[in-house]
Design a protein around this motif. Sequence first.
Motif, PDB file in Angstrom:
ATOM      1  N   PHE A  52       0.824  -1.213   0.000  1.00  0.00           N
ATOM      2  CA  PHE A  52       0.000   0.000   0.000  1.00  0.00           C
ATOM      3  C   PHE A  52       0.857   1.261   0.000  1.00  0.00           C
ATOM      4  CE2 PHE A  52      -0.400  -1.324   4.596  1.00  0.00           C
ATOM      5  CZ  PHE A  52       0.267  -0.261   5.178  1.00  0.00           C
ATOM      6  N   GLY A  53       2.148   1.149   0.374  1.00  0.00           N
ATOM      7  CA  GLY A  53       3.040   2.282   0.181  1.00  0.00           C
ATOM      8  C   GLY A  53       3.244   2.579  -1.289  1.00  0.00           C
ATOM      9  N   LEU A  54       3.434   1.532  -2.099  1.00  0.00           N
ATOM     10  CA  LEU A  54       3.555   1.715  -3.541  1.00  0.00           C
ATOM     11  C   LEU A  54       2.240   2.179  -4.146  1.00  0.00           C
ATOM     12  CD1 LEU A  54       5.592  -1.530  -4.366  1.00  0.00           C
ATOM     13  CD2 LEU A  54       6.477   0.802  -4.150  1.00  0.00           C
ATOM     14  N   ALA A  55       1.114   1.684  -3.582  1.00  0.00           N
ATOM     15  CA  ALA A  55      -0.188   2.053  -4.139  1.00  0.00           C
ATOM     16  C   ALA A  55      -0.482   3.541  -3.968  1.00  0.00           C
ATOM     17  CB  ALA A  55      -1.281   1.208  -3.479  1.00  0.00           C
ATOM     18  N   ILE A  56      -0.082   4.137  -2.860  1.00  0.00           N
ATOM     19  CA  ILE A  56      -0.375   5.555  -2.631  1.00  0.00           C
ATOM     20  C   ILE A  56       0.697   6.475  -3.193  1.00  0.00           C
ATOM     21  CG2 ILE A  56      -1.581   4.934  -0.503  1.00  0.00           C
ATOM     22  CD1 ILE A  56       0.769   6.110   1.064  1.00  0.00           C
ATOM     23  N   SER A  57       1.847   5.905  -3.583  1.00  0.00           N
ATOM     24  CA  SER A  57       2.992   6.749  -3.943  1.00  0.00           C
ATOM     25  C   SER A  57       2.713   7.625  -5.165  1.00  0.00           C
ATOM     26  CB  SER A  57       4.217   5.863  -4.202  1.00  0.00           C
ATOM     27  OG  SER A  57       3.978   4.972  -5.287  1.00  0.00           O
ATOM     28  N   ARG A  58       2.106   7.040  -6.185  1.00  0.00           N
ATOM     29  CA  ARG A  58       1.939   7.796  -7.424  1.00  0.00           C
ATOM     30  C   ARG A  58       1.064   9.021  -7.221  1.00  0.00           C
ATOM     31  NH1 ARG A  58       0.551   4.098 -12.364  1.00  0.00           N
ATOM     32  NH2 ARG A  58       2.568   3.329 -11.636  1.00  0.00           N
ATOM     33  N   GLY A  59      -0.069   8.849  -6.552  1.00  0.00           N
ATOM     34  CA  GLY A  59      -0.950   9.989  -6.335  1.00  0.00           C
ATOM     35  C   GLY A  59      -0.344  11.035  -5.409  1.00  0.00           C
ATOM     36  N   VAL A  60       0.373  10.587  -4.375  1.00  0.00           N
ATOM     37  CA  VAL A  60       0.957  11.530  -3.433  1.00  0.00           C
ATOM     38  C   VAL A  60       2.099  12.306  -4.067  1.00  0.00           C
ATOM     39  CG1 VAL A  60       2.168  11.726  -1.225  1.00  0.00           C
ATOM     40  CG2 VAL A  60       0.249  10.147  -1.444  1.00  0.00           C
ATOM     41  N   ILE A  61       2.994  11.610  -4.796  1.00  0.00           N
ATOM     42  CA  ILE A  61       4.138  12.285  -5.418  1.00  0.00           C
ATOM     43  C   ILE A  61       3.676  13.279  -6.467  1.00  0.00           C
ATOM     44  CG2 ILE A  61       6.183  11.924  -6.856  1.00  0.00           C
ATOM     45  CD1 ILE A  61       6.582   9.259  -5.407  1.00  0.00           C
ATOM     46  N   GLU A 145      -7.454  17.725   2.043  1.00  0.00           N
ATOM     47  CA  GLU A 145      -6.641  17.442   0.862  1.00  0.00           C
ATOM     48  C   GLU A 145      -6.299  15.967   0.701  1.00  0.00           C
ATOM     49  OE1 GLU A 145      -5.932  19.701  -1.377  1.00  0.00           O
ATOM     50  OE2 GLU A 145      -6.988  21.233  -0.217  1.00  0.00           O
ATOM     51  N   LEU A 146      -6.875  15.106   1.505  1.00  0.00           N
ATOM     52  CA  LEU A 146      -6.539  13.688   1.427  1.00  0.00           C
ATOM     53  C   LEU A 146      -6.906  13.094   0.072  1.00  0.00           C
ATOM     54  CD1 LEU A 146      -7.601  12.281   4.940  1.00  0.00           C
ATOM     55  CD2 LEU A 146      -5.283  12.648   4.085  1.00  0.00           C
ATOM     56  N   ARG A 147      -5.935  12.410  -0.539  1.00  0.00           N
ATOM     57  CA  ARG A 147      -6.187  11.704  -1.796  1.00  0.00           C
ATOM     58  C   ARG A 147      -6.468  10.217  -1.565  1.00  0.00           C
ATOM     59  NH1 ARG A 147      -4.315  14.754  -6.149  1.00  0.00           N
ATOM     60  NH2 ARG A 147      -4.410  16.949  -5.554  1.00  0.00           N
ATOM     61  N   THR A 148      -5.865   9.650  -0.491  1.00  0.00           N
ATOM     62  CA  THR A 148      -5.985   8.210  -0.237  1.00  0.00           C
ATOM     63  C   THR A 148      -6.083   7.961   1.262  1.00  0.00           C
ATOM     64  OG1 THR A 148      -4.569   7.790  -2.164  1.00  0.00           O
ATOM     65  CG2 THR A 148      -4.988   5.937  -0.688  1.00  0.00           C
ATOM     66  N   VAL A 149      -6.989   7.042   1.642  1.00  0.00           N
ATOM     67  CA  VAL A 149      -7.090   6.550   3.022  1.00  0.00           C
ATOM     68  C   VAL A 149      -6.906   5.039   2.983  1.00  0.00           C
ATOM     69  CG1 VAL A 149      -8.546   6.296   5.054  1.00  0.00           C
ATOM     70  CG2 VAL A 149      -8.620   8.415   3.741  1.00  0.00           C
ATOM     71  N   VAL A 150      -5.988   4.539   3.830  1.00  0.00           N
ATOM     72  CA  VAL A 150      -5.697   3.109   3.903  1.00  0.00           C
ATOM     73  C   VAL A 150      -6.069   2.601   5.284  1.00  0.00           C
ATOM     74  CG1 VAL A 150      -3.922   1.324   3.728  1.00  0.00           C
ATOM     75  CG2 VAL A 150      -3.810   3.337   2.246  1.00  0.00           C
ATOM     76  N   LEU A 151      -6.849   1.540   5.344  1.00  0.00           N
ATOM     77  CA  LEU A 151      -7.170   0.852   6.602  1.00  0.00           C
ATOM     78  C   LEU A 151      -6.368  -0.443   6.636  1.00  0.00           C
ATOM     79  CD1 LEU A 151     -11.056   1.278   6.895  1.00  0.00           C
ATOM     80  CD2 LEU A 151      -9.239   2.849   7.566  1.00  0.00           C
ATOM     81  N   ASP A 152      -5.369  -0.500   7.503  1.00  0.00           N
ATOM     82  CA  ASP A 152      -4.525  -1.686   7.631  1.00  0.00           C
ATOM     83  C   ASP A 152      -5.065  -2.564   8.756  1.00  0.00           C
ATOM     84  OD1 ASP A 152      -2.505  -3.473   7.296  1.00  0.00           O
ATOM     85  OD2 ASP A 152      -0.989  -2.298   8.346  1.00  0.00           O
ATOM     86  N   GLU A 153      -5.127  -3.880   8.502  1.00  0.00           N
ATOM     87  CA  GLU A 153      -5.694  -4.836   9.472  1.00  0.00           C
ATOM     88  C   GLU A 153      -7.101  -4.400   9.872  1.00  0.00           C
ATOM     89  OE1 GLU A 153      -4.281  -7.564  10.110  1.00  0.00           O
ATOM     90  OE2 GLU A 153      -2.110  -7.353  10.026  1.00  0.00           O
ATOM     91  N   ALA A 154      -7.962  -4.222   8.864  1.00  0.00           N
ATOM     92  CA  ALA A 154      -9.315  -3.727   9.127  1.00  0.00           C
ATOM     93  C   ALA A 154     -10.106  -4.673  10.020  1.00  0.00           C
ATOM     94  CB  ALA A 154     -10.045  -3.520   7.794  1.00  0.00           C
ATOM     95  N   ASP A 155      -9.905  -5.972   9.854  1.00  0.00           N
ATOM     96  CA  ASP A 155     -10.661  -6.918  10.679  1.00  0.00           C
ATOM     97  C   ASP A 155     -10.300  -6.792  12.148  1.00  0.00           C
ATOM     98  OD1 ASP A 155      -8.113  -7.804  10.163  1.00  0.00           O
ATOM     99  OD2 ASP A 155      -8.642  -9.919   9.993  1.00  0.00           O
TER     100      ASP A 155
END
Length: 586
Positions: A52-61, A145-155
């Motif tokens: 998910f670090g790679l997944a958010i990188s493009r939009g954030v950069i 300004e949030l572009r992406t929200v990640v929920l880690d270990e949602a369960d």
Amino acid sequence: MSAFERVDPALAAALNQRGFTEFTPVQSAVLDKDHGDLLVSAQTGSGKTVAFGLAISRGVIDARNDAEGASPLALIVAPTRELALQVRREFEWLFERTGLRVSSCVGGMDPRSERRALERGVDIVVGTPGRLRDHITRGSLDTTELRTVVLDEADEMLDLGFREDLEFILDAAPQDRRTLMFSATLPRTVTALAKRYQRDAESISVHGERSHHADITYFAHVVAPNERENAVINLLRFHDAPRSIVFCGTRGEVKRLSSRLANRGFSAVALSGELSQSERSHALQSIRDGRARVCVATDVAARGIDLPELDLVVHADLPNDPETLLHRSGRTGRAGRKGVCAVVVGGDRKRSAERLVRGAKIKLTWIPAPSLDQITERDDDRLLNSAYLSGDPDDGERDLAGTLLQRYTAEQIAAAFCRMHRSFLPAAEEISVVAQDESEPKKTREFQDGVWFRISTGRKQKAEPRRLLPIICRSGGITRRSVGSIQIRNSYTLFEIDPDCVVAFWKKISDDGCVEPDLTIEHIGEYQPDESDVENNRRPDNPRKSRGKKHKRPENGRKPRGFKNKAKAKRPAAPKKKRAGKPKSA
């Protein structure tokens, strides 16, 4: 052609420097879906943090290059402080060459420092649900300004009761954001949350998510219930792993076992929920930098915590379910390394262990716990292959070696080397050999002239015989065969002990007390309990004290002599005051 050509060059350089050679299955699957919401099912240890670090990188950069600002562009929500801080550490090396600023907001840390960091400006925020909600409520965390929200270990976050906090955070984020949910399992609660807050989310289930357990060798050791801790000591001595973790069921067990290991000479630290954040961080860092070699922990460490090069996992207490068994065991056998997982099973819990293994779908080898002879043999092998014996001596060592050979014989010098080597090793324990018939659960036994004891927990505390039996055995240093009938009452439990073991059992209880600090064990003599104890003629808290008989109205309807209805009893009338009148004439 580079294996990381699909990511930003700065991230590719960081991955190469870190020793990555290719993407894991979950990382490749996430990179293939570079737009839209995702619901990802992946186990701990599959590389999902980098995914998910790679997944958010493009939009954030891209967003940060277009316009400089102070408001965060990505938000990562994790269930525990340890996992959130671990994600921050991973992001710091991953985004180091990009110039992106990463900050954390977790419970147990100074909120004023976190607010100052947010005011200076950050690009990525990693935090726990409660602390993030607090910052949003106070206005110190701007989510516009949030572009992406990640929920880690949602369960796990939903299991821990963070649903209301998660909904608050997601409602505060922009509607056009990208939402990524990562979860080890996908129960109904997770899918319901995804359906409410995600838009046309694509589901990714990595079928090889259990493949990392292929690098783990599983062993199970059946021991007498009172020798569980001795077996743990022998396992640590036998494997001699540079880093090990021992899982216990309760905080009290963690405290007790870690103290015993430290007194025995192991460099051990404890990790449980009762410790402060700084104490927990210090314990983890001690394992990471090699100052400690053994971590004794509750299940708070089973999810998300990354201890690199962890070679041995010991289950001192059986977990409650197969998922927990896999999460615990998944601390080892990571990143292509081999690992060993040892399950210590009391003789009365073998069937429970077999059910857990079937549910987890792992292959388990049942062998006796390491004995003193096996540990000594392994120590001798390590000594003969010691790195101190390889290589030629330098000038200083050669002179000293010559002096030693002049003063002592070669046999004396070798014997001294052996003694010095063994003096630094913790002493191992003698382990009883548990016969196969004793490892199977037995039906309740009754002893002739058995002696009865009482332990201070009962139905109100949800006591069960299968939970109480190991506590009784470990407290009194006896085996399952020495415990007879167990009868649970409302607020206490009666149990019978074989008369041949009573003296030793009561002496150990008198000296050490119960292994559970909150419980006490009392001797009640030869009293034989029966079912009438829970009826009206006996008080549940005092089996010898009678409640007394209730008054009954006779057939003629009259109240018995001496009967007083307190509810209708009237108070005695107050004396009447004399009215003041005219004085009588003389």
